[in-house]
Write a protein that holds these residues in place. Structure first.
Motif, PDB file in Angstrom:
ATOM      1  N   PRO A 224       8.004   7.668  -3.596  1.00  0.00           N
ATOM      2  CA  PRO A 224       8.515   6.286  -3.626  1.00  0.00           C
ATOM      3  C   PRO A 224       9.511   5.972  -2.519  1.00  0.00           C
ATOM      4  CG  PRO A 224       9.632   7.587  -5.295  1.00  0.00           C
ATOM      5  CD  PRO A 224       8.630   8.502  -4.662  1.00  0.00           C
ATOM      6  N   VAL A 225       9.080   6.101  -1.263  1.00  0.00           N
ATOM      7  CA  VAL A 225       9.908   5.661  -0.142  1.00  0.00           C
ATOM      8  C   VAL A 225       8.964   5.191   0.961  1.00  0.00           C
ATOM      9  CG1 VAL A 225      10.025   7.977   0.853  1.00  0.00           C
ATOM     10  CG2 VAL A 225      11.785   6.306   1.435  1.00  0.00           C
ATOM     11  N   ASP A 226       9.222   4.010   1.487  1.00  0.00           N
ATOM     12  CA  ASP A 226       8.368   3.429   2.532  1.00  0.00           C
ATOM     13  C   ASP A 226       6.892   3.470   2.149  1.00  0.00           C
ATOM     14  OD1 ASP A 226      10.568   2.935   4.119  1.00  0.00           O
ATOM     15  OD2 ASP A 226      10.400   4.799   5.232  1.00  0.00           O
ATOM     16  N   TRP A 227       6.626   3.418   0.854  1.00  0.00           N
ATOM     17  CA  TRP A 227       5.237   3.543   0.401  1.00  0.00           C
ATOM     18  C   TRP A 227       4.422   2.339   0.861  1.00  0.00           C
ATOM     19  CZ3 TRP A 227       1.899   0.758  -2.675  1.00  0.00           C
ATOM     20  CH2 TRP A 227       0.754   1.409  -3.115  1.00  0.00           C
ATOM     21  N   ARG A 228       3.197   2.606   1.304  1.00  0.00           N
ATOM     22  CA  ARG A 228       2.277   1.534   1.685  1.00  0.00           C
ATOM     23  C   ARG A 228       0.975   1.713   0.925  1.00  0.00           C
ATOM     24  NH1 ARG A 228       1.296   2.091   7.757  1.00  0.00           N
ATOM     25  NH2 ARG A 228       1.570   4.308   7.291  1.00  0.00           N
ATOM     26  N   PRO A 229       0.293   0.643   0.580  1.00  0.00           N
ATOM     27  CA  PRO A 229      -0.942   0.753  -0.211  1.00  0.00           C
ATOM     28  C   PRO A 229      -2.075   1.381   0.589  1.00  0.00           C
ATOM     29  CG  PRO A 229      -0.562  -1.515   0.447  1.00  0.00           C
ATOM     30  CD  PRO A 229       0.673  -0.755   0.833  1.00  0.00           C
ATOM     31  N   GLU A 230      -3.146   1.683  -0.132  1.00  0.00           N
ATOM     32  CA  GLU A 230      -4.267   2.443   0.408  1.00  0.00           C
ATOM     33  C   GLU A 230      -4.812   1.883   1.716  1.00  0.00           C
ATOM     34  OE1 GLU A 230      -6.889   5.562   0.530  1.00  0.00           O
ATOM     35  OE2 GLU A 230      -5.284   5.249  -0.918  1.00  0.00           O
ATOM     36  N   GLY A 231      -4.865   0.572   1.857  1.00  0.00           N
ATOM     37  CA  GLY A 231      -5.395  -0.004   3.083  1.00  0.00           C
ATOM     38  C   GLY A 231      -4.552   0.281   4.297  1.00  0.00           C
ATOM     39  N   ASP A 232      -3.256   0.544   4.102  1.00  0.00           N
ATOM     40  CA  ASP A 232      -2.349   0.811   5.216  1.00  0.00           C
ATOM     41  C   ASP A 232      -2.030   2.298   5.371  1.00  0.00           C
ATOM     42  OD1 ASP A 232      -2.104  -1.890   5.845  1.00  0.00           O
ATOM     43  OD2 ASP A 232      -0.501  -2.174   4.391  1.00  0.00           O
ATOM     44  N   GLN A 233      -2.100   3.065   4.301  1.00  0.00           N
ATOM     45  CA  GLN A 233      -1.784   4.484   4.340  1.00  0.00           C
ATOM     46  C   GLN A 233      -2.836   5.247   3.540  1.00  0.00           C
ATOM     47  OE1 GLN A 233       0.863   6.789   5.776  1.00  0.00           O
ATOM     48  NE2 GLN A 233      -1.054   7.774   5.223  1.00  0.00           N
ATOM     49  N   LEU A 234      -3.691   5.959   4.251  1.00  0.00           N
ATOM     50  CA  LEU A 234      -4.778   6.690   3.612  1.00  0.00           C
ATOM     51  C   LEU A 234      -4.234   7.698   2.608  1.00  0.00           C
ATOM     52  CD1 LEU A 234      -7.844   6.417   4.196  1.00  0.00           C
ATOM     53  CD2 LEU A 234      -7.676   8.545   5.495  1.00  0.00           C
ATOM     54  N   GLY A 235      -4.789   7.684   1.409  1.00  0.00           N
ATOM     55  CA  GLY A 235      -4.425   8.665   0.389  1.00  0.00           C
ATOM     56  C   GLY A 235      -3.219   8.322  -0.440  1.00  0.00           C
ATOM     57  N   ALA A 236      -2.657   7.112  -0.262  1.00  0.00           N
ATOM     58  CA  ALA A 236      -1.382   6.778  -0.896  1.00  0.00           C
ATOM     59  C   ALA A 236      -1.467   6.613  -2.405  1.00  0.00           C
ATOM     60  CB  ALA A 236      -0.822   5.491  -0.281  1.00  0.00           C
ATOM     61  N   GLY A 237      -2.657   6.331  -2.938  1.00  0.00           N
ATOM     62  CA  GLY A 237      -2.786   6.101  -4.367  1.00  0.00           C
ATOM     63  C   GLY A 237      -2.504   4.651  -4.721  1.00  0.00           C
ATOM     64  N   PRO A 238      -2.675   4.295  -6.005  1.00  0.00           N
ATOM     65  CA  PRO A 238      -2.536   2.896  -6.396  1.00  0.00           C
ATOM     66  C   PRO A 238      -1.097   2.380  -6.411  1.00  0.00           C
ATOM     67  CG  PRO A 238      -3.073   4.252  -8.292  1.00  0.00           C
ATOM     68  CD  PRO A 238      -3.213   5.134  -7.098  1.00  0.00           C
ATOM     69  N   PHE A 239      -0.130   3.266  -6.624  1.00  0.00           N
ATOM     70  CA  PHE A 239       1.283   2.861  -6.588  1.00  0.00           C
ATOM     71  C   PHE A 239       2.135   4.126  -6.455  1.00  0.00           C
ATOM     72  CE2 PHE A 239      -0.036   3.244 -11.024  1.00  0.00           C
ATOM     73  CZ  PHE A 239       0.918   4.088 -11.572  1.00  0.00           C
ATOM     74  N   PRO A 240       3.395   4.014  -6.046  1.00  0.00           N
ATOM     75  CA  PRO A 240       4.241   5.205  -5.885  1.00  0.00           C
ATOM     76  C   PRO A 240       4.364   5.980  -7.194  1.00  0.00           C
ATOM     77  CG  PRO A 240       5.289   3.285  -4.901  1.00  0.00           C
ATOM     78  CD  PRO A 240       4.109   2.777  -5.661  1.00  0.00           C
ATOM     79  N   THR A 241       4.274   7.301  -7.091  1.00  0.00           N
ATOM     80  CA  THR A 241       4.310   8.231  -8.238  1.00  0.00           C
ATOM     81  C   THR A 241       3.201   7.942  -9.235  1.00  0.00           C
ATOM     82  OG1 THR A 241       5.888   7.034  -9.663  1.00  0.00           O
ATOM     83  CG2 THR A 241       6.824   8.493  -7.989  1.00  0.00           C
ATOM     84  N   SER A 242       2.083   7.400  -8.780  1.00  0.00           N
ATOM     85  CA  SER A 242       0.955   7.158  -9.683  1.00  0.00           C
ATOM     86  C   SER A 242       0.348   8.465 -10.182  1.00  0.00           C
ATOM     87  CB  SER A 242      -0.124   6.341  -8.973  1.00  0.00           C
ATOM     88  OG  SER A 242      -0.627   7.034  -7.834  1.00  0.00           O
ATOM     89  N   GLU A 243       0.515   9.543  -9.410  1.00  0.00           N
ATOM     90  CA  GLU A 243      -0.154  10.799  -9.735  1.00  0.00           C
ATOM     91  C   GLU A 243       0.752  11.683 -10.592  1.00  0.00           C
ATOM     92  OE1 GLU A 243      -3.350  10.597  -8.978  1.00  0.00           O
ATOM     93  OE2 GLU A 243      -2.542   8.683  -8.313  1.00  0.00           O
TER      94      GLU A 243
END
Length: 554
Positions: A224-243
């Motif tokens: 959860p820092v500078d998180w960007r969604p999947e379209g901008d950052q490959l592999g980011a997941g649906p939301f911060p700490t989603s996993e």
């Protein structure tokens, strides 16, 4: 003490047995906890290493090691186990280790991603980037999916003859493939396309797509820092700490505010990486950048790995920045020094020096490949680079398998070289823990006054190299509380002067004291604080004073 092998990699059940064995053998020094479960339900183990007879871990400065967030990078897990083994066997025999565990604590997560590592270590391995959870695709797309087709326990390369292929054999070394010249035509030689070993889903007989794997998550983009969604950052997941793995990790860290620093163990490149991922160095508070560079110099001295900036020297694309990573979260959000150690450099083993870490993987001269091939032949008995052999592919027919065994000698340290490679990194982890702040009593004086009153003077000091707040970024973020001092009075006693509970600010360390010359030298006692009270205690008794700081100890 149980014997642990450092010439192989442990699967999950073996790793768990080793950790539980240490917990049974050394309860004074070692505790094992699960911080949560992985996507497939495996426990994520956290080891706490400290001498409990000198106080609980929560009341001491601590350092966190986290390993194996990426599936095939099991070298990091081995390095984490090596560190624990070194601490347990060294306590009472090694002065620094003994001092560290008496005054401070280590937290070690040997395998943050147990599901992915099980795939990488399987008898018929599969290579995925990180989590096994399908994302963002509900099912595999058509095209080539990497797997061990011939069941030999390796995933090799697959070369397919093709007049329009981009590769040809080296004129002096037929095992080696080199770039085809731009002006060569289809009749100028034998050319190849090269893929990883695998089967083609819904092959149409003509086109070979290389789709993204269905397991497209990268757990090291989910923080959860500078998180960007999947379209901008490959592999980011649906939301911060989603996993579940990252959620458990973040929660465990937040519950341990005594953490003063962090190293993530990865592979490969043979470097220590420091933040920022998305900002240049002038984004740092100046004292933090200086401290980072000083710590990095010691890291290089101890391990031989250079300490470099992610933003300036380790970008995958010069116009793109990585976001949502562990090291950025630890430094930018929590305000503690964080590193990513990328173990192992086959290039250096082969004698290739002064190369650009990422650009070299995109393009380099054939002479480098010849050096690497010679290294595989001589140091690895030819196991690293496998001579091409025929294989009847289920869709493509006659192809050849061979080339680099990436899991064996690129993604990890070859097992017979493993202990030599990981051993120095325990020294760096120990150094980083010992530079942490440490709140201690400098002096305590009690002067008896008339009428059952006493004048109490307490001087606290920080005996660590780093300040109690650790970084200026932590102060900017208001991420760390000041020292808290609380009196526990005997019965019938009262405070005449002073506060029963008060804050005593932050204390500097020695990190800024680098020169005896010039106007910037400052040897003042900013590492000390003096507190005074007058206590009226007509019936006498014992006064207890508790001084605590979330990062510097109690």
């Amino acid at each position: 003490m149980q014997a642990v092998d450092f010439d192989r990699f442990y699967r999950y059940d073996e790793l768990t047995a080793v950790l539980r064995g240490w917990a049974e053998e050394s309860p004074q020094l070692f505790r094992l906890d699960s911080i949560g479960q992985s996507f497939e339900g495996r426990d994520i183990w956290l080891a706490t290493i400290t001498n409990v007879e000198t106080g609980p871990d929560a009341e001491k400065p601590a350092f966190l090691i986290e390993a194996n967030i990426h599936a095939i990078e099991v070298t990091g897990s081995a390095a984490a186990l090596y560190l624990i083994d070194r601490l347990l066997t060294g306590y009472g025999n090694d002065t620094k280790i003994t001092r560290a565990l008496d005054t401070r604590a280590f937290y070690v997560i040997p395998r943050l991603n147990p599901d992915g590592a099980e795939l990488a270590l399987a008898d018929r391995p599969r290579f995925i980037r990180s989590s096994v959870r399908p994302w963002p695709l509900p099912e595999p797309e058509d095209g080539l999916h990497v797997e061990d087709l011939d069941g030999d326990g390796r995933i090799l390369m697959m070369r397919v003859p093709d007049p329009n292929g981009a590769w040809k054999t080296h004129p002096d070394e037929p095992r080696l493939l080199v770039r085809r010249d731009p002006d060569e035509g289809p009749d100028d030689g034998t050319f190849y396309r090269v893929f990883w070993e695998g089967e083609i889903r819904n092959y149409d007989g003509v086109t070979i797509k290389v789709p993204r794997p269905v397991e497209g998550l990268d757990l090291n983009r989910n923080f959860p820092v500078d998180w960007r969604p999947e379209g901008d950052q490959l592999g980011a997941g649906p939301f911060p700490t989603s996993e579940p793995e990252i959620r458990a990790f973040v929660q465990a860290v937040v519950e341990r505010p005594n953490v003063t620093g962090h190293i993530a163990y990865h592979t490969f490149s043979g470097v220590h990486l420091r933040p920022f991922s998305g900002h240049p160095d002038d984004h740092f508070p100046t004292p933090d950048l200086r401290a980072y560079k000083i710590i990095g110099e010691e890291a290089e001295r101890l391990t031989g790995y250079p300490a470099i900036s992610i933003f300036h020297e380790f970008k995958y694309d010069p116009k793109e920045a990585i976001s949502g990573s562990a090291s950025s979260w630890f430094y930018d959000f929590l305000g503690v020094f964080s590193w990513t150690t990328e173990f192992w450099s086959p290039q250096r083993q082969a004698g290739i020096e002064d190369y650009e870490y990422i650009e070299w993987l995109r393009d380099h001269e054939p002479e480098d490949d010849l050096l690497l091939l010679r290294w595989s032949d001589e140091a690895l008995d030819g196991r690293g680079y496998v001579d091409w052999y025929p294989f009847d592919h289920p869709q493509l027919g006659a192809v050849e398998l061979g080339g680099w065994d990436a899991m064996y000698c690129w993604g990890n340290v070859p097992p017979h070289l493993l202990e030599r490679e990981i051993a120095p990194h325990a020294d760096f982890a120990l150094f980083h823990l010992l530079v942490s702040p440490r709140l201690e009593v400098h002096s305590l004086e009690v002067e008896e006054l008339a009428g059952g009153s006493h004048h109490v003077t307490l001087v606290l000091h920080n005996t660590g190299w780093l300040p109690t707040y650790v970084t200026h970024r932590a102060q900017e973020r208001k991420a760390v509380r000041p020292i808290e001092v609380e009196l526990h009075l005997p019965e019938a006693a009262s405070v005449v002067s002073g506060e029963e509970r008060e804050e005593a600010g932050q204390l500097e360390g020695r990190s800024h004291r680098r020169s005896l010359l010039g106007w910037f030298s400052d040897d003042s006692t900013k590492d000390r604080v003096k507190l005074e009270w007058v206590i009226e205690a007509p019936d006498g008794g014992t006064l207890e004073i508790e001084a605590r700081h979330q990062r510097a100890g109690t």
